[in-house]
Design an enzyme around this catalytic site. Sequence first.
Site, mmCIF file in Angstrom:
data_model
loop_
_atom_site.group_PDB
_atom_site.id
_atom_site.type_symbol
_atom_site.label_atom_id
_atom_site.label_comp_id
_atom_site.label_asym_id
_atom_site.label_seq_id
_atom_site.Cartn_x
_atom_site.Cartn_y
_atom_site.Cartn_z
ATOM 1 N N ASP A 56 12.237 10.546 -5.271
ATOM 2 C CA ASP A 56 11.113 10.227 -5.584
ATOM 3 C C ASP A 56 10.114 11.147 -4.735
ATOM 4 O O ASP A 56 10.572 11.317 -3.444
ATOM 5 C CB ASP A 56 10.524 8.792 -5.362
ATOM 6 C CG ASP A 56 9.213 8.666 -5.659
ATOM 7 O OD1 ASP A 56 8.685 8.620 -7.011
ATOM 8 O OD2 ASP A 56 8.421 8.059 -4.805
ATOM 9 N N GLU A 58 6.112 11.348 -2.743
ATOM 10 C CA GLU A 58 4.521 11.115 -2.464
ATOM 11 C C GLU A 58 3.851 12.322 -2.313
ATOM 12 O O GLU A 58 4.245 13.538 -1.780
ATOM 13 C CB GLU A 58 4.522 10.464 -1.439
ATOM 14 C CG GLU A 58 5.262 8.983 -1.379
ATOM 15 C CD GLU A 58 4.768 8.155 -2.680
ATOM 16 O OE1 GLU A 58 3.720 8.107 -3.210
ATOM 17 O OE2 GLU A 58 5.715 7.495 -3.111
ATOM 18 N N GLU A 83 -7.578 7.812 -0.326
ATOM 19 C CA GLU A 83 -6.888 6.787 -1.158
ATOM 20 C C GLU A 83 -5.470 6.970 -1.317
ATOM 21 O O GLU A 83 -4.671 6.035 -1.262
ATOM 22 C CB GLU A 83 -7.398 6.960 -2.664
ATOM 23 C CG GLU A 83 -7.246 8.302 -3.263
ATOM 24 C CD GLU A 83 -8.639 9.309 -2.980
ATOM 25 O OE1 GLU A 83 -8.572 10.069 -3.836
ATOM 26 O OE2 GLU A 83 -9.432 9.035 -2.113
ATOM 27 N N HIS A 85 5.594 3.098 -3.478
ATOM 28 C CA HIS A 85 4.622 3.780 -2.899
ATOM 29 C C HIS A 85 5.063 4.689 -1.593
ATOM 30 O O HIS A 85 4.076 5.167 -0.942
ATOM 31 C CB HIS A 85 3.197 3.846 -2.898
ATOM 32 C CG HIS A 85 2.414 3.314 -4.395
ATOM 33 N ND1 HIS A 85 2.656 4.317 -5.523
ATOM 34 C CD2 HIS A 85 2.123 2.119 -4.841
ATOM 35 C CE1 HIS A 85 2.164 3.434 -6.673
ATOM 36 N NE2 HIS A 85 1.827 2.268 -6.147
ATOM 37 N N ASP A 115 11.102 3.847 -3.319
ATOM 38 C CA ASP A 115 10.799 4.257 -4.777
ATOM 39 C C ASP A 115 12.227 4.891 -5.460
ATOM 40 O O ASP A 115 12.717 4.607 -6.500
ATOM 41 C CB ASP A 115 9.725 5.072 -5.204
ATOM 42 C CG ASP A 115 8.374 4.344 -5.009
ATOM 43 O OD1 ASP A 115 8.395 3.130 -4.651
ATOM 44 O OD2 ASP A 115 7.312 4.964 -5.021
#
Length: 720
Positions: free
Chosen positions: A15, A17, A57, A148, A153
């Site tokens: 995964d 980010e 964010e 996240h 993940d």
Amino acid sequence: MAKNKSISDTFIAFDLETTGLDSSDRIIEIGAVRVQNKEIVDTYQTLINPRMHVPLEIIILTGIQEEEIKEAPFLEDIKDDVLHFLGRTPLIAHNAPFDISFLEKEAGNLNNPVIDTLKLSRILLPFIKNHKLKTLYNLLENGEPAFHRALEDAIATSKIYVKLLNIIESLPTEILKKIRSIADTLTDDSLRLFIDAHNRSGVRTVRESVCGITQYAPIPSNVIEFKAEDEKHSFEASEKCVEEILSDESMINKAGIKYEHRPEQIGLSKMVMGAFLSDEILVAEAGTGTGKTFAYLIPSILWSTFSEQRVLVSTYTKNLEDQIFNNDIVNISKTLGISFKASLIKGRNNYLCLRRWFNMVQVQFTALEQEDRYALLNLITWQHLTQTGDISENSSLHIQQKQPLWSLLSCDLKDCEMNKCSYFANCYLAKIRKEIQDSNIVVLNHSLLLSDLNAEQKILGEYHRLIIDEAHNLERAATDFLGDMITSRYLRNMLDRLFKRGKGLLITLRETIKILGEESMPVTLIDIKKCIELVIKSKEILAQISKSIAESLQQAEYKSICRLTKASTLLEELNPYNEIFFSNLCTINEVLESFIDHLSESKQRAMGKRNVDEITELTAELNDMKERFHSLFSCEESNMCYWVELCDGFENFKAISATIVIADMLKERLFDRIQTGVLVSATILVESSFGYFNQKLGLVRNERVAEFHTGTSFDFDKQV
């Protein structure tokens, strides 16, 4: 069970980010786990400095601190380590195209097989609420890790993948066979799992089952029949009875809900029962927190069981429709403890047509674009299990994006053979139409209520008692229903079905004529050639119409919408295109109708029933579409408002019409034909009067209309 090589072999779940979702964004974290024989044997995790600002964010979402990112290595410095860990091992990711595209952009091309758990879950689990990683992990692993972050993940993805493989292994051969027939036309490592499972299915020694699917999400039903364990209650259809029920907190609490005595609710409920007893039309406003659904459902159920008459309950929003059918009616059944039946029905285009379905998965899917074949895979398991055939219960198919595909599969009045259809015994629409006839409560939405008023083949049948919740939206729903809308996307799809890149219905006809002999067929090869040319020209005209609309709307006061009137410059500009487009489609339609009308029975048998059905269906649809399109760009009706809107940037448009005044229609076709009507909402009074609302819906000067208004005990300031 045959040993699943995909589980026992090594795979890597990974995964990423990133700083965002755009192609210009960068990776900030990589997490990966190596799995052998279902066990994690190695892990890899690193933060990466993206050489760009990380939005706030993203920092909040991931919990990664800005200082950590600044101190992290650049990807080019650790790229070899990443690629060494991945090797040539199969890669598993959730929404794999996203992660792979980012990784390849920064680390170079990968030659690993890639399997997407998002794609697998959509095929296998169509009844769950969504297919997010968190949702899947909660369902399949009954847990909730720290999402996240890339490594967590990746671990979650590895476990989800193993569970999905187990479900694939348990699939019945019938499902695997259908999936494989489509998968064989697509090059995709994820679909290879179904092909391999189908190859192994012939040597299974265990009973096939779908419990691997049904244990994670219940299969929805659109009929609920409540059987009283003990018919000890002697309820009657009276105002006194509903007051006693709603005043007895111990009775309501049997449903396991927290109940509070509300005088406003009791007052409304008594008025509803009075409307049933006196054949009135009740217009009622009750504030937020009154408990409106209980207030009208309890007297409705009592009246229906007492009188043996159906009560229809119509809503505007799907949320309220679901709440009433799946929650409120169930809770009231526990409260009252009496036997009754409730059903939920929707418009015919919500239901899968089995004849169209089997034609599609057996033959016609080969004519679909690759993207639509992928979407079709998301319907196979669902169709095998669904009890209702209602597409809204399938979270795997994005109906708004795939409306053209769904239009090829849904029930359609124009080509419905009803009881002559070979699939009629199992028809989803026929089943629910039969169920609602002996139901006490029938839940539906305003759109179906209104469309049924005009329909030649009425779905709802005859009814005399009607509840309209969210009544403030009835005028809007009626305005939408009495109007029309057609999209450029739909028009292009229709033309593509006729001819696109050497495929389509006209090519089928051309090859049929060649095989069966031109001299014995009702149309010639020259006719077909002309039709193909007209399709190509019509696509060019449609593109020009889109361009003209886009250019005109760029200069309009509102950039994405413009009203059409007889005096508008845009309508004058579009009129020649409209006439040519209409003329082209008329010519094509005439050829197709001539073909159908003069096709002998022997030629029909030679062509095959599926081909004849497809020609008949598309001809009827084309005829309807050309008339609607021409009408929308002619602006002839004085009681209609016409306009165009842009959608998807400047690529597509919608042409829309809406009725300006609907009061007379509602009066004549609805309210004059029912004995009891209850229109309830929290917002229909205007200056403390029902006058405006009644005028809009055709209820003025109606002696049967009763009015009721109550406030609410809900303390908005304290309780919101």
